[in-house]
Design an enzyme around this catalytic site. Sequence first.
Site, PDB file in Angstrom:
ATOM      1  N   TRP A 357       0.832  -1.214   0.000  1.00 15.67           N
ATOM      2  CA  TRP A 357       0.000   0.000   0.000  1.00 15.67           C
ATOM      3  C   TRP A 357       0.862   1.257   0.000  1.00 15.67           C
ATOM      4  CZ3 TRP A 357      -1.961   2.771   4.832  1.00 15.67           C
ATOM      5  CH2 TRP A 357      -1.055   2.628   5.897  1.00 15.67           C
ATOM      6  N   ASP A 358       2.152   1.088   0.259  1.00 13.15           N
ATOM      7  CA  ASP A 358       3.098   2.203   0.181  1.00 13.15           C
ATOM      8  C   ASP A 358       2.894   2.941  -1.145  1.00 13.15           C
ATOM      9  OD1 ASP A 358       3.964   0.136   1.886  1.00 13.15           O
ATOM     10  OD2 ASP A 358       6.037   0.804   1.842  1.00 13.15           O
ATOM     11  N   GLU A 500       0.878  -2.282  12.581  1.00 11.91           N
ATOM     12  CA  GLU A 500       1.148  -3.727  12.585  1.00 11.91           C
ATOM     13  C   GLU A 500       1.566  -4.245  13.960  1.00 11.91           C
ATOM     14  OE1 GLU A 500       3.805  -4.390   9.283  1.00 11.91           O
ATOM     15  OE2 GLU A 500       2.153  -4.259   7.853  1.00 11.91           O
ATOM     16  N   LYS A 610       2.744   1.335  15.965  1.00  9.71           N
ATOM     17  CA  LYS A 610       3.951   1.307  15.132  1.00  9.71           C
ATOM     18  C   LYS A 610       4.049   2.545  14.228  1.00  9.71           C
ATOM     19  CE  LYS A 610       6.164  -1.624  11.623  1.00  9.71           C
ATOM     20  NZ  LYS A 610       5.999  -2.787  10.747  1.00  9.71           N
ATOM     21  N   GLN A 611       2.901   2.934  13.645  1.00 17.53           N
ATOM     22  CA  GLN A 611       2.912   3.983  12.610  1.00 17.53           C
ATOM     23  C   GLN A 611       1.528   4.607  12.525  1.00 17.53           C
ATOM     24  OE1 GLN A 611       3.276   0.312  10.117  1.00 17.53           O
ATOM     25  NE2 GLN A 611       2.705   1.735   8.496  1.00 17.53           N
TER      26      GLN A 611
HETATM   27  C1  BGC Z   1       4.950  -1.319   7.452  1.00 19.36           C
HETATM   28  C2  BGC Z   1       3.915  -1.433   6.351  1.00 19.36           C
HETATM   29  C3  BGC Z   1       4.603  -1.232   5.022  1.00 19.36           C
HETATM   30  C4  BGC Z   1       5.751  -2.209   4.857  1.00 19.36           C
HETATM   31  C5  BGC Z   1       6.548  -1.953   3.588  1.00 19.36           C
HETATM   32  C6  BGC Z   1       6.050  -2.344   7.203  1.00 19.36           C
HETATM   33  O1  BGC Z   1       7.036  -2.216   8.179  1.00 19.36           O
HETATM   34  O2  BGC Z   1       4.354  -1.550   8.697  1.00 19.36           O
HETATM   35  O3  BGC Z   1       2.919  -0.459   6.529  1.00 19.36           O
HETATM   36  O4  BGC Z   1       3.689  -1.396   3.996  1.00 19.36           O
HETATM   37  O5  BGC Z   1       6.647  -2.059   5.941  1.00 19.36           O
HETATM   38  O6  BGC Z   1       7.102  -0.683   3.588  1.00 19.36           O
END
Ligand code: BGC
Length: 792
Positions: A357-358, A500, A610-611
Amino acid sequence: MINYSVGTGDLKNWIVAETDFSADVLGKSEAIMMLGNGYMGLRSATEEPYIQEKRNLFINGTFNKSQENEVTELPNAADFTQLDIRVDGERFSLEFGETNEYIKQLNLKTAELTRSFVWESPKKKKLQFKFSRFVSLNNMHLIAMKVEVESLSHSVAISFDSGINGQMTNSGAQHFLEGERRILDERFIQLSQKTSESDVEMVFNTVHHFRFNGEPTLPVADKDMQRRKVWMAYEFYLEPNDKLEMEKLSTVHTSRDQVVEQNSMDFEQLRQLSIEELKQYEEKGYDVLFKEHVKAWHDQVWKNYNFKVESDHAFDQLALRFSLYHLTAMQPPSGYEHLGVGAKAMSGEGYKGHTFWDLEIFILPFFIYSNPTAAKSLLTYRYHGLAGARKKAEENGYAGAMYPWEMAWPEDGETTPIWGDIDIVTGAQSKIWSGFIEQHISADIAFAVYQYEQVTGDKEFMERCGYEMIFETAKFWSSRLEWNEERERYEIHNVIGPDEYKEHVSNNAFTNYMAYFNLKLAERYAEQLSAQNPQFLETFDLGDANLDWKTKAEKLYLPEPRTTDLIIPQDDTYLQLPEIDLAKYKNQSKVRMIYRDYNSEQINGIQVTKQADTLLLFYLLEQTFLQQDSRLSSAVKQENYQFYEPRTLHDSSLSLAVHAVIANDLGESDTAYSLFRKACEIDLGEQMNTSDDGIHAAAIGGIWTSAVFGFGGVRFSESTLQINPRLPKQWRRMQFAICWQGTALTLEITHQSLKVTAYDGAVTFETDGKTYHIQNGEIEIQIGREIEINSH
Ligand code: BGC
């Protein structure tokens, strides 16, 4: 040491340099100085080999599975860059002898990598070396290299073993069959190989060209071969001040190119034609090819995007150029609609070249606003992915299209690996759940289609691909929702949201709201088509799906802001979890330090994020038809930012830029600027190991986003362009180009004024709640007050 201030004069803020060499920290410069043109990505490993190096060449889209129990990945293709150099029989390596005046630099303007130094061998032979290379933006199959050597002290014999090395692996995993090696006309080296499972054929060609004291020379060379490797061995004698120059021109072609070029060349024809092409390049030589490449960078990138920043910190301008540089290096070539963008683009083995999804949420906005053709190509990649998404839905018992969390070749479907890092408590490999239950991706893609449509007005894409993607993802959500009899509402159980650190949660607010958005969007599009083009709508054979989307959306549970403090619960349990003191991790010098103390299960049980998760809802949905929803009001945004940011470790590179935009929206200018700087430092910072597995493509998109959406205040709001700039105090001026519904615009922003110039078209936009219209002209607005309108 990475150094950003070596560029002076015309090259000020254009040079990313490393001014000393250490064989222990090679990863950073290899990744951040990678060269690429969207067709391929070449990691910038040094010519002479070192144990810690990661020498990578990735050809976009050539995915292969090395073994049945592995997931498909971008194979590390044959290498051209390694040169084995000997000086009077001594192996040349910077680990021996003495090195002075060392500098490795990537010139962002010309997209050329150079490395120069004076090296004194252990036997005290002193030589000046300069290595240059580029991956052409103009001829996408071409990699050009040049070596210049001058003896400074003695008469020396210098030899080069140089050719094509197909002994490459992805950290040990072999992706190619043995292949065939040949040398044509005594000079043209060719290696042809096939991937072991996906049957992608690749042809690698190379040719050398020498000049001795400026005069072309054709040395006699030994031809050598090993398994998967073919090379020539050249030897020269240099007196003091003699100058030797070697050019090495190489090309890569694959059978996957034919998907685009739609020719039915057989492999033998491809091999022959590619040699003919290389002969033409050889006639031009490095310098002419380089000029063409520089012109392509100038015309397509620097002139086109026209991004300028005047800041107290020169680094900011460099960071924006760095972002545009990498965004260009990852942009698939025109027509290559079966190619995506990996989380590390093509700069390292990390994330196996897979698209997450990035792409939609963090990278695509740049392309949508700056290069709609490239955006369309990337969305078409997702359209081609519908087959894999339908397969995934079916396998999971759902309808429609359930997009894979990680996508590789479009038809491959889900490619997320199943096993990940070691659990520090149990010692076992932990399971990666994202491929099973991180499902918001389908709605993220729907959002991107909508954003593309709003910003570009491209109905052709919508009719060819977009509507189908929206309807199919809506069908998925409709089948995915779970009815809660007791509460009389639909819910979504057992998911991972963007955060996550919370696995197997129910009613993740981001997922639920985005699913709601996806359903409502499908309903709206179906209604619009039913009024405007009912015959076309019928081709989708939706039956009463539209009604189903409507009723389900109405009954879908959307976590409400709490009445006490306006906090939207991230999921059903988050707000009840215990809190711990996060100071240690908030101040960490490396991400994911929390894993040194807790395993995933324990992290799942603490109030730590996490984000950006819930906050993303504001960032995305306030631009849509849901903007009036009181659950997403500015007051709610403010409170949720205050609540969630302190609990967020920014352990994903996707987090900082979004926080920077939101902080800026909330008027927290200093915080926004500091978050922007931190986002830039994800790859450009002083930590030498953070980019070892590759650059962070989403964070690089985020540099552009935090500048344009954040400080520049550009956003869409239901087909209306909003420009509400708010520069940080460190910036005096910014300028950039965007494209709004087919009209090219330049925006020039200071603390006092906004100047918008429209070329070849008209634009209507809103600033500070007032509407402005210009046609082929410019308008200058005092922020909040219009002062001057000129029409050309
Ligand atoms: C992040 C995801 C991301 C992936 C690839 C993971 O660490 O939590 O949101 O899509 O890295 O960048």
